[in-house]
Structures are given as C-alpha cells and as structure tokens.
Design an enzyme around this catalytic site. Structure first.
Site, PDB file in Angstrom:
ATOM      1  N   HIS A   1      44.567  46.505  31.954  1.00  0.00           N
ATOM      2  CA  HIS A   1      44.738  45.094  32.310  1.00  0.00           C
ATOM      3  C   HIS A   1      45.574  44.309  31.295  1.00  0.00           C
ATOM      4  CE1 HIS A   1      42.061  46.044  35.473  1.00  0.00           C
ATOM      5  NE2 HIS A   1      40.966  46.021  34.742  1.00  0.00           N
TER       6      HIS A   1
ATOM      7  N   GLU B   1      45.374  45.198  40.711  1.00  0.00           N
ATOM      8  CA  GLU B   1      44.221  44.320  40.802  1.00  0.00           C
ATOM      9  C   GLU B   1      43.971  43.664  39.442  1.00  0.00           C
ATOM     10  OE1 GLU B   1      40.599  45.751  39.705  1.00  0.00           O
ATOM     11  OE2 GLU B   1      42.087  46.546  38.355  1.00  0.00           O
TER      12      GLU B   1
END
Length: 98
Positions: A7, A32
C-alpha cells in the site's frame, strides 16, 4: 490481478508498471486501498492533490491516455499504457483498470 501489496504509493506504482504488461489481454487489474494516496505515512499527500508521487495522481494521468488519438500535438508518443488501457473505473478506495 489484484494489487493488495504494501500500500506504499511508490510500491503500488512500481507494481502496476511491472505487472500490467503481464496481464492477459482480457484481464482486469485491480488496485484496492487507494485511500493510502492521501496518507503521508504511505507516501500519500492530502495537501497537494496534484502530487505526482501518489497512486491516485498516477492513475489520473492514465485517463488522458484513453483519448491519446485525439491529442493534437503531432509529436505525442503514445505510451504502452495509452495503447493498452481501454477503461479505468474509480470507486471508493478501489480502481479497476481494463
């Protein structure tokens, strides 16, 4: 292909640049947890929404490539992504790239 990695914005961009070309022709690339684009501890930026180092800004630049054939600049060299992305779908903290 679903990106559910570190991330960190830098890692997400590197993963996309590396893995998208390996995607099957009819495949879908999904990123995502794009909210990290706004979180400084992940390399995001909530103050400069034009920060080129965030995943959201990287993806925003790909939207121009959807229409690269309409760009009037004669010397515009279409990138691999310009020529191979047919759509981007943005949702809350989620992006689908076809």
């Amino acid at each position: 292909m679903i990106d559910d990695g570190s991330h960190l914005n830098e890692h997400v961009i590197t993963s996309f640049r590396t893995l998208f070309p390996l995607l099957a022709e009819d495949g879908i690339y999904v990123i995502e947890d794009t909210q990290t684009s706004y979180w400084p501890k992940f390399g995001g930026d909530s103050y400069n929404l034009n920060n080129a180092n965030t995943i959201m800004n990287f993806l925003k630049t790909l939207t121009d490539g959807l229409n690269y054939e309409e760009i009037a600049r004669k010397d515009y060299p279409p990138s691999y992504f310009d020529q191979n992305i047919v759509s981007l779908h943005f949702y809350h903290n989620l992006v689908f790239i076809y």
